[in-house]
Design an enzyme around this catalytic site. Structure first.
Site, mmCIF file in Angstrom:
data_model
loop_
_atom_site.group_PDB
_atom_site.id
_atom_site.type_symbol
_atom_site.label_atom_id
_atom_site.label_comp_id
_atom_site.label_asym_id
_atom_site.label_seq_id
_atom_site.Cartn_x
_atom_site.Cartn_y
_atom_site.Cartn_z
ATOM 1 N N THR A 73 0.830 -1.209 0.000
ATOM 2 C CA THR A 73 0.000 0.000 0.000
ATOM 3 C C THR A 73 0.861 1.254 0.000
ATOM 4 O O THR A 73 0.601 2.198 -0.758
ATOM 5 C CB THR A 73 -0.948 -0.004 1.211
ATOM 6 O OG1 THR A 73 -1.825 -1.131 1.111
ATOM 7 C CG2 THR A 73 -1.772 1.275 1.253
ATOM 8 N N CYS A 326 -8.815 -6.260 1.389
ATOM 9 C CA CYS A 326 -8.842 -4.802 1.530
ATOM 10 C C CYS A 326 -10.264 -4.272 1.641
ATOM 11 O O CYS A 326 -10.488 -3.180 2.123
ATOM 12 C CB CYS A 326 -8.150 -4.142 0.340
ATOM 13 S SG CYS A 326 -6.471 -4.696 0.062
#
Length: 402
Positions: A73, A326
């Protein structure tokens, strides 16, 4: 039955050889790699650079092109926001696709509030984007194209090499998230004309909390740092290096590189047996994603007349996912499957099976039987399944409002 782990697209078990390699960096060589005045720092730096070399070797890069981060990320954010800030004078247009992972889509869309223009390209029913659609979308003010190499939910492989040839011709930077590709697809950043590449350790049997961003040096790619304070990692990403994590990342890359063909073959054998066994044992099952251009480690299946969350509850002894880790906090159907044109009912009934290095064929046989049992039990309670079995085309039924 003993629990079975088939959620390797969420994270993987750390290889014991990786743990063994990491331990000295915790207890013996525990210095700060930026400490240049004593042997503890020198040794930590040596270990970190060795890890950097192993990470670079996996993707055909030079070690000086590897920037360590906290994970995928952060790498995605550094690539996207770093390019946007550094190349703002050249242009303000960014291209991506609708099935991208949130760590790409969210930072890209956040840039719209700063005046950037975003083109989100559609994909076909298998999840692939047409390279010529990318070519047509490029404008004089385009500075970046960001596309995943392997999709996190359905495993579809994008034609990165073809797109890389286009972006290089047009003078546009190409960023790819390769976190889900590193363990299943040979990667050569130079052959693919990739300028920036994100991936991490915990999806290739390494530790969590360590990732990398490849940043091309020739032709040179410039980035604006997103974390400042000390100028570590050649000014791209400040912060004390996670030496144990880097050692583990390096060992994970080394093990993968040395056994790459065997690992891919092992995963593919497991995935194919799982998928074929389920399709043979259960009717009304659809495979989501491309049947050929996809990861050898994942199978995304939709079970008609079954609600996905109910199926997961019935398979509690098997670690699975109904979508990306996610976005698993939401009850909305997968945006990836919706982009493929999968109907809401089927999207809600989808399960992602992802195999890894430590799974066995015996586990796969057990899972096939357990899935069949769970699906049969749920369908026994479904009037829609009964109607379908009687030959009624449910699409033609006119349902009366309450």
């Amino acid at each position: 039955m003993d629990p079975v782990y088939l959620d390797n697209h969420s994270t993987t078990r750390v290889d014991p050889r990786v743990v063994e390699a990491m331990l000295p960096a915790f207890t013996e060589y525990y210095g700060n790699a930026s400490s240049r005045n004593h042997s503890f720092g020198w040794k930590a730096e040596e270990l970190s650079e060795k890890g950097r070399e192993e990470v670079a070797a996996l993707i055909g890069a030079d070690s000086k092109e590897i920037i360590f981060t906290s994970g995928m990320t952060e790498s995605d954010n550094l690539a996207i926001k770093g390019v946007a800030a550094m190349y703002r004078e050249k242009g303000n247009h960014i291209i991506t696709i609708e099935t991208e992972i949130r760590s790409v889509l969210d930072p890209i869309h956040s840039l719209e509030s700063e005046g950037f223009v975003v083109t989100v390209l559609p994909v076909d029913s298998s999840g692939r984007v047409d390279p010529e659609a990318v070519r047509r979308a490029i404008r004089p003010e385009t500075i970046l194209v960001s596309l995943m190499m392997v999709n996190h939910e359905i495993g579809t492989l994008q034609p990165i090499s073809e797109i890389g040839a286009i972006t290089r011709e047009k003078g546009v930077l190409l960023h790819t998230n390769a976190a889900y590709a590193a363990g299943v697809v040979p990667i050569d950043v130079n052959a693919m004309n990739v300028d920036l590449l994100s991936f991490n350790a915990h999806l290739i049997h390494g530790p969590k909390g360590i990732g990398a961003l490849y940043v091309r040096r020739k032709p040179r790619v410039r980035l604006a740092a997103q974390i400042e304070g000390g100028g570590h990692e050649r000014g791209f990403r400040s912060g004390t290096l996670n030496t144990p994590g880097i050692v583990g990342f390096g060992m994970a890359c080394r093990l993968l590189r040395e056994n790459f063909e065997a690992e891919i073959a092992h995963k593919k054998a497991l995935r194919d047996r799982l998928e074929n066994g389920i399709l043979e044992a259960i009717e009304y099952v659809e495979v989501n994603g491309h049947r050929d251009h996809r990861s050898s480690a994942v199978s995304n299946l939709s079970f008609s007349f079954v609600e996905g969350e109910a199926l997961l509850m019935g398979l509690r002894e098997i670690a699975l996912s109904s979508g990306s880790a996610c976005t698993s906090a939401t009850l909305e159907p997968s945006y990836v499957l919706k982009a493929l044109g999968v109907g809401t009912d089927l999207a809600h009934s989808s399960i992602r099976f992802s195999v890894g290095r430590f799974n066995t064929m015996e586990e796969i046989e057990t899972v096939i039987q357990r899935v069949r049992q769970a699906v049969d039990k749920l369908r026994e309670m479904s009037p829609l399944y009964e109607m379908a079995k009687e030959g009624i085309d449910l699409k033609t039924v006119q349902w009366s409002p309450h």
